[in-house]
Design a protein around this motif. Structure first.
Motif, PDB file in Angstrom:
ATOM      1  N   PRO A  37       4.756  -9.219   2.065  1.00 52.91           N
ATOM      2  CA  PRO A  37       3.485  -9.308   1.355  1.00 52.91           C
ATOM      3  C   PRO A  37       3.226 -10.724   0.846  1.00 52.91           C
ATOM      4  CG  PRO A  37       5.149  -8.462  -0.114  1.00 52.91           C
ATOM      5  CD  PRO A  37       5.802  -8.610   1.235  1.00 52.91           C
ATOM      6  N   ASP A  38       1.964 -11.026   0.680  1.00 55.31           N
ATOM      7  CA  ASP A  38       1.586 -12.271   0.018  1.00 55.31           C
ATOM      8  C   ASP A  38       1.799 -12.131  -1.486  1.00 55.31           C
ATOM      9  OD1 ASP A  38       0.467 -13.700   2.369  1.00 55.31           O
ATOM     10  OD2 ASP A  38      -0.954 -12.034   2.342  1.00 55.31           O
ATOM     11  N   LEU A  39       1.525 -10.924  -1.981  1.00 49.66           N
ATOM     12  CA  LEU A  39       1.617 -10.652  -3.409  1.00 49.66           C
ATOM     13  C   LEU A  39       2.311  -9.315  -3.655  1.00 49.66           C
ATOM     14  CD1 LEU A  39      -2.078 -11.513  -4.349  1.00 49.66           C
ATOM     15  CD2 LEU A  39      -0.065 -12.919  -4.848  1.00 49.66           C
ATOM     16  N   LEU A  40       3.006  -9.231  -4.779  1.00 49.38           N
ATOM     17  CA  LEU A  40       3.610  -7.987  -5.250  1.00 49.38           C
ATOM     18  C   LEU A  40       3.033  -7.677  -6.615  1.00 49.38           C
ATOM     19  CD1 LEU A  40       5.811  -5.697  -5.408  1.00 49.38           C
ATOM     20  CD2 LEU A  40       7.234  -7.415  -6.551  1.00 49.38           C
ATOM     21  N   ARG A 116      -2.068  -9.618   1.983  1.00 54.51           N
ATOM     22  CA  ARG A 116      -1.248  -8.404   2.090  1.00 54.51           C
ATOM     23  C   ARG A 116      -0.614  -8.220   0.718  1.00 54.51           C
ATOM     24  NH1 ARG A 116       1.183  -4.899   5.593  1.00 54.51           N
ATOM     25  NH2 ARG A 116       3.385  -4.464   5.297  1.00 54.51           N
ATOM     26  N   ILE A 117      -0.926  -7.100   0.070  1.00 53.82           N
ATOM     27  CA  ILE A 117      -0.489  -6.879  -1.305  1.00 53.82           C
ATOM     28  C   ILE A 117       0.367  -5.623  -1.372  1.00 53.82           C
ATOM     29  CG2 ILE A 117      -1.231  -6.515  -3.690  1.00 53.82           C
ATOM     30  CD1 ILE A 117      -3.890  -7.882  -2.889  1.00 53.82           C
ATOM     31  N   ALA A 118       1.601  -5.789  -1.853  1.00 55.12           N
ATOM     32  CA  ALA A 118       2.498  -4.654  -2.075  1.00 55.12           C
ATOM     33  C   ALA A 118       2.310  -4.204  -3.520  1.00 55.12           C
ATOM     34  CB  ALA A 118       3.952  -5.071  -1.840  1.00 55.12           C
ATOM     35  N   VAL A 119       2.068  -2.911  -3.703  1.00 59.28           N
ATOM     36  CA  VAL A 119       1.857  -2.369  -5.042  1.00 59.28           C
ATOM     37  C   VAL A 119       2.921  -1.317  -5.316  1.00 59.28           C
ATOM     38  CG1 VAL A 119       0.246  -1.199  -6.595  1.00 59.28           C
ATOM     39  CG2 VAL A 119      -0.626  -2.765  -4.842  1.00 59.28           C
ATOM     40  N   GLN A 120       3.745  -1.581  -6.314  1.00 55.99           N
ATOM     41  CA  GLN A 120       4.716  -0.581  -6.776  1.00 55.99           C
ATOM     42  C   GLN A 120       3.923   0.330  -7.705  1.00 55.99           C
ATOM     43  OE1 GLN A 120       6.351  -0.972 -10.325  1.00 55.99           O
ATOM     44  NE2 GLN A 120       6.737   1.183  -9.939  1.00 55.99           N
ATOM     45  N   VAL A 121       3.600   1.512  -7.205  1.00 58.56           N
ATOM     46  CA  VAL A 121       2.704   2.411  -7.940  1.00 58.56           C
ATOM     47  C   VAL A 121       3.445   3.187  -9.017  1.00 58.56           C
ATOM     48  CG1 VAL A 121       1.056   2.628  -6.055  1.00 58.56           C
ATOM     49  CG2 VAL A 121       2.943   4.248  -6.227  1.00 58.56           C
TER      50      VAL A 121
END
Length: 130
Positions: A37-40, A116-121
């Motif tokens: 991802p670009d961002l987390l 691309r964004i990874a989201v820890q939900v």
């Protein structure tokens, strides 16, 4: 103690931890390693710690930390920021309100197109955010 002093106590849990199928977390982790991802977005301390611990149990902990080291990291608040920092992944930004909508506002301010964004939900209130 409170009832003993005459109080009427109403118990209402405000935090609930749901079990997520380990296979789903594993598959998402492998996909994240394949396409970093670009961002987390770290939503919760408990969730981040659990995810990283699972990654280590699969032999993927070092790879996950390396990928996240090269990603921009945003935290929903102080606890999520602390969980990242404990893994050597200091957040680049954190919400002061502990609210996910503040993270969303920051992402929109930065611009998300093509990212691309990874989201820890955490829980079920993330649909609008995503």
């Amino acid at each position: 103690m409170l009832r003993g002093r005459g109080a009427a106590v109403l118990l209402a849990p405000t935090v609930q931890t749901d079990s997520v199928a380990e296979e789903l977390v594993h598959a998402a982790t492998v996909e994240l390693l394949r396409s970093p991802p670009d961002l987390l977005v770290a939503s919760t301390a408990v969730g981040m710690r659990a995810w990283i611990a699972l990654a280590w149990s699969w032999g993927l902990g070092g790879d996950l930390l390396e990928v996240l080291e090269h990603s921009g990291r945003l935290a929903r608040g102080a606890k999520a920021a602390g969980a990242l920092a404990a893994e050597g992944l200091a957040p680049h930004w954190r919400a002061t309100s502990e609210r996910l909508d503040e993270v969303g506002e920051e992402l929109l301010r930065r611009g998300v197109k093509g990212q691309r964004i990874a989201v820890q939900v955490h829980g079920t209130d993330t649909d609008a955010f995503i």
